[in-house]
Design a protein around this motif. Structure first.
Motif, PDB file in Angstrom:
ATOM      1  N   UNK A 114     114.485 167.126 -80.186  1.00 62.29           N
ATOM      2  CA  UNK A 114     114.624 167.528 -81.573  1.00 62.29           C
ATOM      3  C   UNK A 114     115.822 166.407 -82.185  1.00 62.29           C
ATOM      4  N   UNK A 115     115.673 165.090 -81.679  1.00 60.72           N
ATOM      5  CA  UNK A 115     116.627 164.294 -82.149  1.00 60.72           C
ATOM      6  C   UNK A 115     116.106 163.026 -82.408  1.00 60.72           C
ATOM      7  N   UNK A 116     116.077 162.336 -83.277  1.00 64.84           N
ATOM      8  CA  UNK A 116     115.803 160.892 -83.313  1.00 64.84           C
ATOM      9  C   UNK A 116     116.962 159.804 -83.160  1.00 64.84           C
ATOM     10  N   UNK A 117     116.719 159.248 -81.742  1.00 62.33           N
ATOM     11  CA  UNK A 117     117.816 158.567 -81.505  1.00 62.33           C
ATOM     12  C   UNK A 117     117.187 157.077 -80.905  1.00 62.33           C
ATOM     13  N   UNK A 118     117.871 156.349 -80.520  1.00 56.15           N
ATOM     14  CA  UNK A 118     117.574 155.026 -79.918  1.00 56.15           C
ATOM     15  C   UNK A 118     117.228 155.415 -78.129  1.00 56.15           C
ATOM     16  N   UNK A 119     117.650 156.504 -77.717  1.00 54.87           N
ATOM     17  CA  UNK A 119     117.517 156.638 -76.345  1.00 54.87           C
ATOM     18  C   UNK A 119     116.153 156.627 -75.887  1.00 54.87           C
ATOM     19  N   UNK A 120     115.080 156.992 -76.269  1.00 59.99           N
ATOM     20  CA  UNK A 120     113.568 156.489 -75.710  1.00 59.99           C
ATOM     21  C   UNK A 120     113.194 155.267 -75.780  1.00 59.99           C
ATOM     22  N   UNK A 121     113.794 154.392 -76.735  1.00 54.16           N
ATOM     23  CA  UNK A 121     113.702 153.156 -76.868  1.00 54.16           C
ATOM     24  C   UNK A 121     114.454 152.325 -75.967  1.00 54.16           C
ATOM     25  N   UNK A 122     115.746 152.536 -75.603  1.00 49.66           N
ATOM     26  CA  UNK A 122     116.443 152.055 -74.487  1.00 49.66           C
ATOM     27  C   UNK A 122     115.864 152.577 -73.148  1.00 49.66           C
TER      28      UNK A 122
END
Length: 165
Positions: A114-122
């Motif tokens: 439930x968060x848009x972050x850079x984590x899945x891209x990293x």
């Protein structure tokens, strides 16, 4: 020209075909990926069940508007009209799962957390290969064969009605 009875032949059948594949996929791939990521616990499974409806909607929207147009452009580069149904199906599954797994490795993480972050891209290159492998084998061995079986049964039933009429 031979009509392939294992594939949808109109819009209504395509919707059913997509529904079978997406329901099986979302209900198996998402829980398995979540369990591998966070552990095989009841709490993880229950949390996954909460996100499945959202993931199903995303999958149903992504397939016809993003995945299929790309796959339809790639297929002629790898498949010839003389190639077998199985060869065409294998390439279609491969390209579909490739595109879906790339998109859903990021989008699925955003929905699940439930968060848009850079984590899945990293962490993409750590998580995507596992996600792709899980999705590919579930599509190849379960979802697509069952959807093709459903189409074959519908077409067989329709042919029997036509013969008996």
């Amino acid at each position: 020209m031979k009509v392939e009875t294992r594939m949808p032949q109109n819009g209504k059948e395509f919707i059913l075909f997509l529904a079978v594949i997406s329901i099986i996929s979302v209900n198996t791939i998402a829980p398995l990926i979540m369990a591998l990521q966070f552990g095989f616990t009841k709490a993880v499974y229950l949390q996954t069940l909460k996100t499945i409806p959202f993931m199903w909607i995303i999958v149903v929207l992504i397939v016809p508007f993003i995945v299929e147009p790309i796959v339809n452009k790639l297929m002629p580069k790898f498949i010839q009209p003389t190639d077998s149904f199985n060869a065409a199906t294998l390439f279609h599954i491969f390209f579909s799962v490739l595109i879906m797994s790339i998109l859903l490795t990021v989008i699925g993480t955003w929905v699940g957390t439930k968060t848009i972050s850079m984590e899945p891209i990293k962490t993409f290159f750590y998580t995507w290969p596992r996600n792709f492998t899980i999705a590919f084998f579930i599509e190849l061995l379960v979802a697509q064969p069952l959807a093709c079986l459903a189409m074959a049964l519908i077409h067989k039933q329709r042919a029997n009605k036509t013969v008996n009429s």
